[in-house]
Design a protein around this motif. Structure first.
Motif: not given
Length: 213
Positions: A124-148
């Motif tokens: 879980s530590l290895i897969q932790s969030v990079d604090p300097d790239r938080l904005s990418e999480i929202r943008d990439t999640l929207a592209a990969h996970m369905s609206e439903d």
């Protein structure tokens, strides 16, 4: 030959799920290392789903013949992996119906349990969030996970900067700055790529041209 395959069961309201002693050190470390996401402010549907992560545990006081019987008497399980769901369990226990891979006490060693516990928290530590790239999480999640699924898990049409700010404690302006910086990097990267076949040939000829006297 003795059957060493663990049983797959579902947690019942009468079950006691406690921490295995060999997993305690890993769990204690898991609770104190810094996190970027505050689990207490996550959407309730997401917490509910994450709380149902499949568990690995040792069942106490049962013999080989007992393990396959669907007894209604209370059971005691000692959890050793994964350990992070403990941090978000409602009422400090896994939800009823959570799937549990159950080992008899003599089917797994203390050293195996300890290793599995540490593996779970380090992964879980290895897969932790990079604090300097938080904005990418929202943008990439929207592209990969369905609206439903966004609605089902997050209770929103999309993951917003405001939600990420609440989860991580980062200011909204920080996320905007990260996004602008990423766009500049992407634009710079695109501008350095030859745009046509003739440009590619020109670049290659530069690499292979002999030096001039």
């Amino acid at each position: 030959m003795e059957n060493t395959v663990p049983a797959i069961v579902k947690v019942r309201s009468s079950d006691l799920v406690e921490l295995h002693p060999a997993a305690r050190a890993a769990y204690e470390w898991c609770t104190i290392y810094p996190r970027w996401v505050n689990a207490s402010v996550l959407p309730e549907p997401l917490i509910s789903e994450l709380s149902r992560e499949t568990l690995h545990a040792v069942i106490l006081g049962e013999e080989e013949d007992d393990a396959s019987k669907k007894k209604k008497s209370p059971r005691t399980f000692q959890l050793f992996s994964p350990l992070w769901p403990v941090l978000i369990w409602p009422s400090h226990r896994p939800p009823n119906g959570t799937q549990l891979i159950s080992y008899l006490e003599h089917h797994i060693t203390t050293s195996q349990i300890e290793k599995a516990a540490w593996r779970s928290v380090i992964s879980s530590l290895i897969q932790s969030v990079d604090p300097d790239r938080l904005s990418e999480i929202r943008d990439t999640l929207a592209a990969h996970m369905s609206e439903d699924l966004h609605q089902e898990l997050l209770g929103a049409d999309k993951l917003t900067d405001r939600m990420l700010s609440a989860w991580t404690g980062r200011a909204h302006n920080t996320l905007m700055t990260q996004r602008k910086q990423r766009r500049r990097r992407e634009q710079k990267s695109r501008s350095s790529i030859p745009s046509s076949t003739s440009d590619v040939i020109t670049e290659l000829s530069k690499l292979w041209s002999p030096p001039h006297d």
